[in-house]
Design an enzyme around this catalytic site. Sequence first.
Site, PDB file in Angstrom:
ATOM      1  CE1 TYR A 192      78.640  42.867  80.510  1.00 56.34           C
ATOM      2  CE2 TYR A 192      78.297  42.540  82.864  1.00 56.34           C
ATOM      3  CZ  TYR A 192      78.015  43.225  81.699  1.00 56.34           C
ATOM      4  OH  TYR A 192      77.122  44.256  81.713  1.00 56.34           O
ATOM      5  CD  GLU A 199      81.290  45.243  73.910  1.00 52.18           C
ATOM      6  OE1 GLU A 199      80.536  46.141  74.320  1.00 52.18           O
ATOM      7  OE2 GLU A 199      81.037  44.030  74.021  1.00 52.18           O
TER       8      GLU A 199
END
Length: 270
Positions: A192, A199
Amino acid sequence: AEEASTGAAISCFGATGGDQRVPARDMAAPAPGAGKATHNDASHKRKKGPGALATAYLVIYNVVMTAGWLVIAVGLVRAYLAKGSHHGLYYSIEKPLKFFQTGALLEILHCAVGIVPSSVVLTGFQVMSRVFLTWAVTHSVREVQNEDSVLLFVVAWTVTEIIRYSFYTFSLLNHLPYLIRWARYTLFIVLYPMGVTGELLTIYAALPYVQKTGLYSVTLPNKYNFSFDYYTFLILTMVSYIPLFPQLYFHMMRQRKKVLGPAEDYSKVE
């Protein structure tokens, strides 16, 4: 099924994902002394024709998606071994990545028609966030495709999706190995943050090119009297990670404790 909010927690930023196709038995053990009639009623509902057809379709869908992400994983490994470097690996898996990530849009349809008991809004949010990064950022701003950050989130997505779709497949078949369940609720601890970091860095790397070219921006005056600044939109997207990431991450930690318990019993591994 898992709580609806779990889906957003797991996948909205692409580190892990879920659309709540998880048997209730995976979340909590059946109550002791449950009545036989209740069991029979539940079994009867599960054996209905439409339910069986939907289950068969979902199994096929998840098997195909698992295979697709395995193709991406193998492509990454083969390209790395051939080149001896991680630079430019994106181009070796660009087409299957776009295809199978876009294929996740069907998950929204699954919710809309009711074969998956999840929120259409939450599922749409989690799926579209990845589709957005795939097409509106990485595809549209070709200058960022060589960035290490792209490989960072691609690797995180790939490992996550192989586990996620395998998890759904075995859950639908009512035979979920403990190892897959453990991986599903443990590896997100690393994947995660890894995905979110990749990103954010990719969006950040795209900002100068978006500002220079005016990509997807609409300026005034125009006949619609409407303006849109894609550069500002990307900045706001990045800022939104600040309040959401800790909340979603710790929500998943609570889910992990709920599913696996405070201490894993490794003797349960099948």
